[in-house]
Design a protein around this motif. Structure first.
Motif, PDB file in Angstrom:
ATOM      1  N   GLU A 127      12.395  50.249   4.326  1.00  0.00           N
ATOM      2  CA  GLU A 127      11.473  50.533   4.838  1.00  0.00           C
ATOM      3  C   GLU A 127      11.950  50.442   6.583  1.00  0.00           C
ATOM      4  O   GLU A 127      11.677  51.192   7.437  1.00  0.00           O
ATOM      5  CB  GLU A 127      10.012  50.049   4.753  1.00  0.00           C
ATOM      6  CG  GLU A 127       9.345  50.385   3.489  1.00  0.00           C
ATOM      7  CD  GLU A 127       8.017  49.751   3.112  1.00  0.00           C
ATOM      8  OE1 GLU A 127       7.746  48.663   3.549  1.00  0.00           O
ATOM      9  OE2 GLU A 127       7.425  50.230   2.279  1.00  0.00           O
ATOM     10  N   LEU A 185      14.667  52.708   7.433  1.00  0.00           N
ATOM     11  CA  LEU A 185      13.829  54.061   7.407  1.00  0.00           C
ATOM     12  C   LEU A 185      12.958  54.007   8.829  1.00  0.00           C
ATOM     13  O   LEU A 185      13.104  55.337   9.585  1.00  0.00           O
ATOM     14  CB  LEU A 185      12.794  54.464   6.533  1.00  0.00           C
ATOM     15  CG  LEU A 185      12.058  55.578   6.518  1.00  0.00           C
ATOM     16  CD1 LEU A 185      12.908  56.799   6.389  1.00  0.00           C
ATOM     17  CD2 LEU A 185      11.176  55.764   5.439  1.00  0.00           C
ATOM     18  N   GLU A 186      12.436  53.026   9.275  1.00  0.00           N
ATOM     19  CA  GLU A 186      11.633  52.986  10.656  1.00  0.00           C
ATOM     20  C   GLU A 186      12.648  53.130  11.698  1.00  0.00           C
ATOM     21  O   GLU A 186      12.367  53.784  12.760  1.00  0.00           O
ATOM     22  CB  GLU A 186      10.920  52.000  10.697  1.00  0.00           C
ATOM     23  CG  GLU A 186       9.927  51.853  11.962  1.00  0.00           C
ATOM     24  CD  GLU A 186       8.942  52.912  11.710  1.00  0.00           C
ATOM     25  OE1 GLU A 186       8.403  53.247  12.974  1.00  0.00           O
ATOM     26  OE2 GLU A 186       8.345  53.098  10.714  1.00  0.00           O
ATOM     27  N   ASN A 187      13.925  52.367  11.473  1.00  0.00           N
ATOM     28  CA  ASN A 187      14.904  52.435  12.696  1.00  0.00           C
ATOM     29  C   ASN A 187      15.407  53.958  13.044  1.00  0.00           C
ATOM     30  O   ASN A 187      15.740  54.486  13.906  1.00  0.00           O
ATOM     31  CB  ASN A 187      15.911  51.273  12.382  1.00  0.00           C
ATOM     32  CG  ASN A 187      15.517  50.202  12.536  1.00  0.00           C
ATOM     33  OD1 ASN A 187      14.592  49.601  13.254  1.00  0.00           O
ATOM     34  ND2 ASN A 187      16.186  49.034  11.704  1.00  0.00           N
ATOM     35  N   GLU A 188      15.860  54.629  11.593  1.00  0.00           N
ATOM     36  CA  GLU A 188      16.245  55.996  11.721  1.00  0.00           C
ATOM     37  C   GLU A 188      15.138  57.002  12.358  1.00  0.00           C
ATOM     38  O   GLU A 188      15.473  57.577  12.989  1.00  0.00           O
ATOM     39  CB  GLU A 188      16.527  56.385  10.241  1.00  0.00           C
ATOM     40  CG  GLU A 188      17.626  55.534   9.519  1.00  0.00           C
ATOM     41  CD  GLU A 188      19.128  55.640  10.482  1.00  0.00           C
ATOM     42  OE1 GLU A 188      19.290  56.676  11.099  1.00  0.00           O
ATOM     43  OE2 GLU A 188      19.695  54.738  10.404  1.00  0.00           O
ATOM     44  N   LYS A 189      13.858  56.596  12.086  1.00  0.00           N
ATOM     45  CA  LYS A 189      12.958  57.416  12.696  1.00  0.00           C
ATOM     46  C   LYS A 189      12.943  57.211  14.097  1.00  0.00           C
ATOM     47  O   LYS A 189      12.677  58.296  15.109  1.00  0.00           O
ATOM     48  CB  LYS A 189      11.562  57.074  11.888  1.00  0.00           C
ATOM     49  CG  LYS A 189      11.303  57.494  10.689  1.00  0.00           C
ATOM     50  CD  LYS A 189      10.007  57.368  10.232  1.00  0.00           C
ATOM     51  CE  LYS A 189       9.631  57.762   8.552  1.00  0.00           C
ATOM     52  NZ  LYS A 189       8.249  57.482   8.190  1.00  0.00           N
ATOM     53  N   ASN A 190      12.883  55.988  14.476  1.00  0.00           N
ATOM     54  CA  ASN A 190      12.995  55.764  16.159  1.00  0.00           C
ATOM     55  C   ASN A 190      14.178  56.398  16.753  1.00  0.00           C
ATOM     56  O   ASN A 190      14.316  56.847  17.748  1.00  0.00           O
ATOM     57  CB  ASN A 190      12.910  54.313  16.256  1.00  0.00           C
ATOM     58  CG  ASN A 190      11.597  53.641  15.892  1.00  0.00           C
ATOM     59  OD1 ASN A 190      10.479  54.403  15.934  1.00  0.00           O
ATOM     60  ND2 ASN A 190      11.726  52.323  15.477  1.00  0.00           N
ATOM     61  N   LYS A 191      15.313  56.194  16.045  1.00  0.00           N
ATOM     62  CA  LYS A 191      16.619  56.959  16.647  1.00  0.00           C
ATOM     63  C   LYS A 191      16.359  58.356  16.715  1.00  0.00           C
ATOM     64  O   LYS A 191      16.889  59.195  17.586  1.00  0.00           O
ATOM     65  CB  LYS A 191      17.859  56.551  15.737  1.00  0.00           C
ATOM     66  CG  LYS A 191      18.293  55.106  15.615  1.00  0.00           C
ATOM     67  CD  LYS A 191      19.400  54.874  14.973  1.00  0.00           C
ATOM     68  CE  LYS A 191      19.770  53.383  14.892  1.00  0.00           C
ATOM     69  NZ  LYS A 191      20.981  53.217  13.901  1.00  0.00           N
ATOM     70  N   LEU A 192      16.000  58.960  15.554  1.00  0.00           N
ATOM     71  CA  LEU A 192      15.575  60.442  15.368  1.00  0.00           C
ATOM     72  C   LEU A 192      14.520  61.020  16.515  1.00  0.00           C
ATOM     73  O   LEU A 192      14.866  62.011  17.328  1.00  0.00           O
ATOM     74  CB  LEU A 192      15.031  60.704  14.134  1.00  0.00           C
ATOM     75  CG  LEU A 192      14.660  62.392  14.054  1.00  0.00           C
ATOM     76  CD1 LEU A 192      15.982  63.036  14.093  1.00  0.00           C
ATOM     77  CD2 LEU A 192      14.032  62.524  12.733  1.00  0.00           C
ATOM     78  N   LYS A 193      13.566  60.084  16.971  1.00  0.00           N
ATOM     79  CA  LYS A 193      12.547  60.256  17.731  1.00  0.00           C
ATOM     80  C   LYS A 193      13.200  60.236  19.271  1.00  0.00           C
ATOM     81  O   LYS A 193      13.066  60.977  20.213  1.00  0.00           O
ATOM     82  CB  LYS A 193      11.522  59.369  17.837  1.00  0.00           C
ATOM     83  CG  LYS A 193      10.207  59.410  18.789  1.00  0.00           C
ATOM     84  CD  LYS A 193       9.142  58.596  18.657  1.00  0.00           C
ATOM     85  CE  LYS A 193       8.008  58.898  19.590  1.00  0.00           C
ATOM     86  NZ  LYS A 193       7.027  57.844  19.399  1.00  0.00           N
ATOM     87  N   THR A 194      14.116  59.191  19.464  1.00  0.00           N
ATOM     88  CA  THR A 194      14.691  59.045  20.629  1.00  0.00           C
ATOM     89  C   THR A 194      15.686  60.162  20.980  1.00  0.00           C
ATOM     90  O   THR A 194      15.868  60.835  21.981  1.00  0.00           O
ATOM     91  CB  THR A 194      15.720  57.581  20.711  1.00  0.00           C
ATOM     92  OG1 THR A 194      14.827  56.684  20.506  1.00  0.00           O
ATOM     93  CG2 THR A 194      16.343  57.390  21.947  1.00  0.00           C
ATOM     94  N   LYS A 241      15.525  63.143  19.742  1.00  0.00           N
ATOM     95  CA  LYS A 241      14.722  64.383  19.829  1.00  0.00           C
ATOM     96  C   LYS A 241      14.265  64.320  21.345  1.00  0.00           C
ATOM     97  O   LYS A 241      14.199  65.358  22.081  1.00  0.00           O
ATOM     98  CB  LYS A 241      13.279  64.367  19.109  1.00  0.00           C
ATOM     99  CG  LYS A 241      13.940  64.767  17.557  1.00  0.00           C
ATOM    100  CD  LYS A 241      12.417  64.874  16.761  1.00  0.00           C
ATOM    101  CE  LYS A 241      13.011  65.488  15.427  1.00  0.00           C
ATOM    102  NZ  LYS A 241      11.540  65.650  14.625  1.00  0.00           N
TER     103      LYS A 241
END
Length: 247
Positions: free
Chosen positions: A79, A82-91, A93
């Protein structure tokens, strides 16, 4: 003599019976003891099996709990990843969006610069100056674009200021004072340092007087005294301010 033999037989018979009875009692006691020991051993065996089952169950339970804890840790790590990957993806984007936004703003600034140049070439100086001032961001241009912007703005702002002064003067002569105030103000927005700037303030101040706005009239007269020391209106402005003081 016969009585003695009978007595011996009787005694012997009783002895045999007694011995036999004792033997039977001992035999029954031994058998009962064996049976009791067997039952006890079976009970002990059963009790040991139950204990083994209980121990096995406890071991299995402990293993299951340990496995559950390990799985929970793995889930927590997943988890977190996953949160780190989401943050990376958000960054990523956001970075892509910023690049796209900067690109569009840069392209728009160049388009507006070219449009301003076109209007300038067509002698639409006010429109050209308005595009440069309000639609073209000089910060988005490279060195060549900045040079073009600076060279064009120096010339077109001055010409636009003069054109607007003439439009304001025309409105002033026609007693269209509100329009005159607007035109003189627009002229000063483009340039406050050409030879007509003090004229703009002077006529704008008079336009305010004609619509009864003494506060703004005073501000414009004082602007001349404060920023245009060599203005030909200096003496007249001082006189007008004294007049306003008496009202």
């Amino acid at each position: 003599m016969g009585d003695k033999k009978n007595i011996k037989k009787t005694v012997w018979l009783y002895a045999v019976i007694l011995f036999t009875s004792a033997f039977v009692v001992l035999l029954l006691t031994y058998y009962s003891q064996i049976k009791t020991d067997k039952s006890l051993n079976e009970y002990i065996g059963k009790l040991t099996n139950e204990e083994k089952k209980s121990l096995l169950y406890q071991n299995n339970l402990n293993s299951a709990l340990e496995e559950k804890n390990n799985l929970n840790k793995e889930i927590a790590n997943l988890e977190k990843q996953l949160e780190n990957e989401k943050n990376k993806l958000k960054t990523s984007k956001n970075e892509i969006e910023n690049v796209r936004k900067n690109y569009l703003e840069t392209m728009n600034s160049y388009d507006q610069l070219l449009l301003a140049k076109k209007e300038y070439d067509n002698k639409n100086y006010v429109k050209s100056a308005d595009i440069l001032m309000n639609n073209c961001d000089n910060n988005n241009l490279n060195s060549i674009g900045k040079d073009m912007y600076n060279n064009l703005s120096v010339d077109v702002f001055d010409k636009a200021a003069r054109d607007l002064y003439m439009q304001g003067y025309k409105s002033y002569k026609q007693k269209l004072y509100y329009d005159a105030i607007q035109k003189f103000g627009d002229s000063l927005n483009f340039s406050k340092h050409n030879y007509l700037s003090d004229d703009c303030y002077y006529l704008k101040a008079y336009s305010y007087l004609n619509i009864g706005d003494k506060v703004n009239s005073r501000k414009d007269f004082e602007e001349i005294l404060n920023n245009y020391k060599d203005s030909s209106y200096t003496k007249e402005v001082k006189r007008l301010l004294k007049v306003l003081d008496n009202y």
